[in-house]
Design an enzyme around this catalytic site. Sequence first.
Site, PDB file in Angstrom:
ATOM      1  CE  LYS A 136      56.706  51.867  12.011  1.00  0.00           C
ATOM      2  NZ  LYS A 136      57.266  50.891  11.106  1.00  0.00           N
ATOM      3  N   GLY A 137      59.481  50.975  16.008  1.00  0.00           N
ATOM      4  CA  GLY A 137      60.389  52.679  17.133  1.00  0.00           C
ATOM      5  C   GLY A 137      60.624  53.437  16.297  1.00  0.00           C
TER       6      GLY A 137
END
Length: 418
Positions: free
Chosen positions: A108-109
């Site tokens: 995830k970012g």
Amino acid sequence: MYFEYESPVFNMAVKQYERVASMLEIDENVLERIKYPSRSFVVSIPVRMDNGKTEVFCGYRVQHNRTMGPTKGGIRYHEDVTLGEVAAMAMWMSWKCAIVGLPFGGAKGGVRCNPSLMSKGELQRLTRRYTSEIINVIGPETDIPAPDMGTNEQVMAWIMDTYSMQKGHTIPGVVTGKDKLLGGSEARRKATGGGIVHLISETLKISNFNGNEVKVAIQGFGKVGSAAAEIAVRKGWKVIAVCDVTGAIYNEKGINVLELISYVGENGGVRDFKEAEEIEKEDFWDVECDVMIPAAVARSIDKKRAERIKCKILAEAANGPTTEEADEIIRDRGIIIIPDILANSGGVTVSYFEWVQDLQSFFWEHERVVDEVKKLLTRAFMQIREVSEKRKVDIRTAALMLGIERVARAKEMRGLYP
């Protein structure tokens, strides 16, 4: 190590993990290893704003588990993004990919910003600098980003272009969720919402539902919520209530979803939509319906709201929308929960197909993509039901058991390096 990620969302993800891990017959050393992210990156993103000043934003990319293959997960632009939240989402993505049978680990970012207050030029400069900061840890064979809250096809195009320019040739497989012209999939835009509706349909078949029509209430009317509403109406269901950050609306006879989508696109929210009654946002949770779809942010349904909701099925479109206390209350009330790691897995499944097509430079028709997604989601749904019945646990626990055990077994087989 735990304190590095501590936040309400990460704490919730870890509690879920520890509760389920204690039920599995797996080496505790392996279970301890996959509790924490494999790699986490925190980057500074200086952006020259339109007013000539430079503002520095904080960006993150977390790769939770790389045992099953390259990591996969969205990038969100939101003012509440934190390392802990991103780490929790990456963990859930690991279980989600394993449940559906995709050859990915979770990632995830995010960037802490408010995209609604930024111009297109500012967003492009932000995206390109963020990509430059994480360019050494993303790629079609290492980590493949996708859209999430606050990002879209255009943001993915900027990431793809920045990455490709650095590498010297076009690499469409570095991201998914792109426009079709750049190697994207037609089905990606509505994949998460469509997957949710499909899984609700499968759940209705086994829940002895005998109503003449399915009444739906949706919290959050962004990409996922609006797509779920549109597809639900196509099936003949009624969307009777919608809630977002601007307000809540209700129409017992059914809301005209296509008109609402157009209205929200022009006005930024559901508030003051003329063809429905405006209600207090908290009153949304009292609406009597067959299906409720929380499609907003994490931890939206707390203990108080869990005691109020009046639905037969709760389909979690958002990641982690139900707190641990609320989860227990909802189960005790006999409401069927389609947990987030299953309910919203349609998006990453279509992303997988897009990635495969980019690598092959051979693209499928829309109908084939949709059919293949339904096959994988139905298979995952049946496997989770089997675990639930065999182990005599609820659906969320069964889903977590299936996902965690698959990742743990793979890690056990590969061993610890060096």
